[in-house]
Enzyme design. Structure first.
Site, PDB file in Angstrom:
ATOM      1  N   ASP A 242      -3.219   3.498 -11.105  1.00  0.00           N
ATOM      2  CA  ASP A 242      -3.585   4.312  -9.863  1.00  0.00           C
ATOM      3  C   ASP A 242      -3.827   5.781 -10.061  1.00  0.00           C
ATOM      4  O   ASP A 242      -2.861   6.252 -10.713  1.00  0.00           O
ATOM      5  CB  ASP A 242      -2.413   4.166  -8.760  1.00  0.00           C
ATOM      6  CG  ASP A 242      -2.592   4.221  -7.396  1.00  0.00           C
ATOM      7  OD1 ASP A 242      -3.061   5.459  -6.936  1.00  0.00           O
ATOM      8  OD2 ASP A 242      -2.257   3.443  -6.461  1.00  0.00           O
ATOM      9  N   LYS A 309      -8.475  -6.035   2.934  1.00  0.00           N
ATOM     10  CA  LYS A 309      -8.596  -5.210   4.325  1.00  0.00           C
ATOM     11  C   LYS A 309      -9.671  -5.836   5.226  1.00  0.00           C
ATOM     12  O   LYS A 309     -10.715  -6.127   4.828  1.00  0.00           O
ATOM     13  CB  LYS A 309      -8.916  -3.835   4.231  1.00  0.00           C
ATOM     14  CG  LYS A 309      -7.717  -3.030   3.473  1.00  0.00           C
ATOM     15  CD  LYS A 309      -6.965  -2.468   4.429  1.00  0.00           C
ATOM     16  CE  LYS A 309      -5.602  -1.997   3.529  1.00  0.00           C
ATOM     17  NZ  LYS A 309      -4.438  -2.331   4.180  1.00  0.00           N
TER      18      LYS A 309
HETATM   19  C1  LIG Z   1      -1.398   0.499  -0.116  1.00  0.00           C
HETATM   20  S1  LIG Z   1      -1.398   1.400  -1.350  1.00  0.00           S
HETATM   21  C2  LIG Z   1      -0.673   0.255  -2.399  1.00  0.00           C
HETATM   22  C3  LIG Z   1       0.708   0.109  -2.309  1.00  0.00           C
HETATM   23  C4  LIG Z   1       1.338  -0.599  -3.441  1.00  0.00           C
HETATM   24  N1  LIG Z   1       0.945  -1.988  -3.638  1.00  0.00           N
HETATM   25  C5  LIG Z   1       3.009  -0.893  -3.581  1.00  0.00           C
HETATM   26  O1  LIG Z   1       3.466  -1.855  -3.337  1.00  0.00           O
HETATM   27  O2  LIG Z   1       3.523   0.372  -3.326  1.00  0.00           O
HETATM   28  C6  LIG Z   1      -2.936   1.722  -2.069  1.00  0.00           C
HETATM   29  C7  LIG Z   1      -3.169   2.222  -3.368  1.00  0.00           C
HETATM   30  O3  LIG Z   1      -4.452   2.023  -3.814  1.00  0.00           O
HETATM   31  C8  LIG Z   1      -4.754   3.115  -4.693  1.00  0.00           C
HETATM   32  N2  LIG Z   1      -6.305   3.066  -4.816  1.00  0.00           N
HETATM   33  C9  LIG Z   1      -7.425   3.172  -3.982  1.00  0.00           C
HETATM   34  N3  LIG Z   1      -8.683   3.104  -4.519  1.00  0.00           N
HETATM   35  C10 LIG Z   1      -8.222   3.005  -6.077  1.00  0.00           C
HETATM   36  C11 LIG Z   1      -9.019   2.965  -7.220  1.00  0.00           C
HETATM   37  N4  LIG Z   1     -10.363   2.945  -7.083  1.00  0.00           N
HETATM   38  N5  LIG Z   1      -8.506   2.789  -8.381  1.00  0.00           N
HETATM   39  C12 LIG Z   1      -6.861   2.669  -8.359  1.00  0.00           C
HETATM   40  N6  LIG Z   1      -6.134   2.838  -7.196  1.00  0.00           N
HETATM   41  C13 LIG Z   1      -6.809   2.909  -6.066  1.00  0.00           C
HETATM   42  C14 LIG Z   1      -4.461   4.295  -3.812  1.00  0.00           C
HETATM   43  O4  LIG Z   1      -4.225   5.382  -4.493  1.00  0.00           O
HETATM   44  C15 LIG Z   1      -3.127   3.754  -3.194  1.00  0.00           C
HETATM   45  O5  LIG Z   1      -2.104   4.256  -3.941  1.00  0.00           O
END
Ligand SMILES: C[S@@+](CC[C@H](N)C(=O)[O-])C[C@H]1O[C@@H](n2cnc3c(N)ncnc32)[C@H](O)[C@@H]1O
Length: 353
Positions: A242, A309
Site C-alpha cells: 500500500d 466495490k
Molecule cells: C479500504 S482501505 C483498506 C483497509 C484495510 N483492508 C484494513 O483492513 O485496514 C483501501 C486501501 O487501498 C489502498 N490502495 C488503493 N489503490 C491501491 C493500489 N493501486 N495499490 C495499493 N494500494 C492501493 C489505499 O491506499 C487504501 O489504504
C-alpha cells in the site's frame, strides 16, 4: 383471528413457502431479483424499505431452504421460514396466539432457544424490540427453555410488520445465519486498527476459510492494516502492499513485510504466496485487473479473498463481470456474498486451480 385460523396459516398450500428475507440496507431489490432468477415466480412485499421483505415462493419450505443453503445468493443475508402469519394490530392477541401454538411443541421444551425479534416502522408494537422479546419469552416460560443467543438449538423469530405479525421456528442453519437478521456482531478490541477487520472475521465464518492453515499472505491495499493484523494474529507471514502508511503498532512486527508502493509497481516470485487478500476501495474492474496481474504470485491451490466495490446502479451485472474476469484467470469462485460488514461491496472467496 382465532387459533383455528392461525393453524390454517401453517397448513397453507405445502407447495409454496413464505420467507422473511433480509439484505443489507438498499440491496433488497437485488436479493428479490436473485430469488426470482432462482425460483421463477415470486410474490414479494417490502416490510422495511430496501432491507426486509416477505416472499412467497413456488417451492416447499424444505426445498427452498435447501436450495438457499446449498447455493447461497449474493445479496440475501438472512431468512426465516414463516410458520404463522397473524394479520392485525393487536400485540396481545398476536402474542397470545403465537404462544398458544408454540407451547404445544414438545420439541422446544427445555432446549436452547434464541428468540429473535425485529419490528418495522408503523408496527403495532410501540416499544423496543428488546421489550417485545422479553414479553414473548415470558409467554413461553412454560417451555422451561434456556433462552440464549449463543449456539441455540432453535431460533424463534418474530417480525412485527405494519399490519401483520410473522412468527417462525427453525433450526439456526435454516436461517442462513444464527444472528438476528444476519447482523453478526464482533467485539471491538482495544487498539483495533480498523473496522475493516470485521469483514475478514465475517468472511472466515461465512465461508469457513481456514486462515490459520496458510503460511504466506499477500495483502493488497493493506493500510492502515486491519486485515494484516488479523492475518498476523492467525500466525501468517504477511507482505502488505500500500502506498499509504500502515498503523504504527504493526511497523516492527517480525512476520510483516511492508511494501510502500502502488500494487501495479510490485514484483514477487512465482507462487510465493498461498493466500492473497485485497480490500482496495477502487474501481472494481481496475482492482480485478490489478489482482489478476499478481496472480502468478499465488500458488496453485492458493486462496484469494477480495472485496468488490459496487459503485454502480447495476451491481448484479458488475459482480458477474468481475467473477468472469477471475474465472478466466484460473480462479474458482467458492463464495460470493454481501457480508453484513460489507457496505457498498461484496466479498469473493476463490481458489486458484
Ligand atoms: C479500504 S482501505 C483498506 C483497509 C484495510 N483492508 C484494513 O483492513 O485496514 C483501501 C486501501 O487501498 C489502498 N490502495 C488503493 N489503490 C491501491 C493500489 N493501486 N495499490 C495499493 N494500494 C492501493 C489505499 O491506499 C487504501 O489504504
Amino acid at each position: 383471528m382465532d387459533e383455528q385460523n392461525a393453524s390454517n396459516q401453517q397448513d397453507h398450500d405445502q407447495s409454496t413457502s413464505k420467507l422473511i428475507c433480509t439484505a443489507n440496507h438498499g440491496f433488497a431489490p437485488y436479493a428479490q431479483e436473485e430469488l426470482r432468477r432462482r425460483f421463477g415466480s415470486v410474490k414479494s412485499t417490502m416490510l422495511i424499505p430496501g432491507e426486509v421483505f416477505v416472499v412467497t415462493l413456488e417451492s416447499t419450505i424444505e426445498a427452498a431452504v435447501d436450495s438457499l443453503k446449498d447455493n447461497p445468493l449474493i445479496f440475501l443475508r438472512h431468512i426465516f421460514p414463516v410458520l404463522m402469519e397473524l394479520p392485525g394490530n393487536d400485540p396481545d392477541e398476536a402474542l397470545n396466539q403465537a404462544a398458544a401454538c408454540l407451547l404445544k411443541r414438545d420439541d422446544l421444551e427445555g432446549r436452547r432457544i434464541s428468540v429473535q425479534v425485529r419490528k418495522a416502522e408503523g408496527s403495532s408494537w410501540t416499544e423496543s424490540p428488546g421489550l417485545l422479546r422479553d414479553r414473548l419469552q415470558t409467554e413461553l416460560s412454560p417451555l422451561e427453555a434456556d433462552f440464549t443467543v449463543t449456539e441455540p438449538e432453535w431460533v424463534i423469530s418474530l417480525f412485527a410488520a405494519k399490519n401483520a405479525w410473522y412468527f417462525g421456528v427453525s433450526d439456526p442453519s435454516s436461517n442462513l445465519s444464527d444472528w438476528n437478521g444476519g447482523a453478526i456482531r464482533f467485539q471491538r478490541e482495544e487498539g483495533q486498527i480498523s473496522r475493516a477487520k470485521f469483514k475478514l472475521l465475517e468472511a472466515e465464518r461465512q465461508f469457513e476459510i481456514p486462515f490459520s492453515s496458510f503460511h504466506n499472505a499477500l495483502d493488497i491495499g493493506a493500510a492502515p492494516g486491519g486485515w494484516t493484523s488479523f492475518l498476523l494474529e492467525r500466525g501468517l507471514k504477511v507482505t502488505a502492499v500500500d502506498p499509504a502508511k500502515m498503523h504504527e503498532s504493526l511497523l516492527d512486527h517480525p512476520n510483516l513485510r511492508i511494501v510502500n508502493k502502488n500494487a501495479s509497481d510490485v514484483k514477487f516470485k512465482e507462487a510465493q504466496f498461498d493466500l492473497l487478500v485485497c480490500d482496495m476501495s477502487w474501481s472494481p474492474k481496475l482492482m480485478a485487473r490489478l489482482v489478476t496481474d499478481l496472480l502468478y504470485a499465488l500458488a496453485p491451490g492458493g486462496t484469494a479473498v477480495v472485496t468488490v466495490k459496487l459503485l454502480t446502479k447495476k451491481p448484479m451485472a458488475l459482480v458477474h463481470e468481475i467473477m468472469d474476469i477471475f474465472e478466466d484467470s484460473r480462479m474458482q469462485i467458492q463464495g460470493a456474498k454481501q457480508l453484513f460488514h460489507n457496505r457498498d461491496e461484496i466479498t469473493l472467496y476463490m481458489i486458484k486451480y
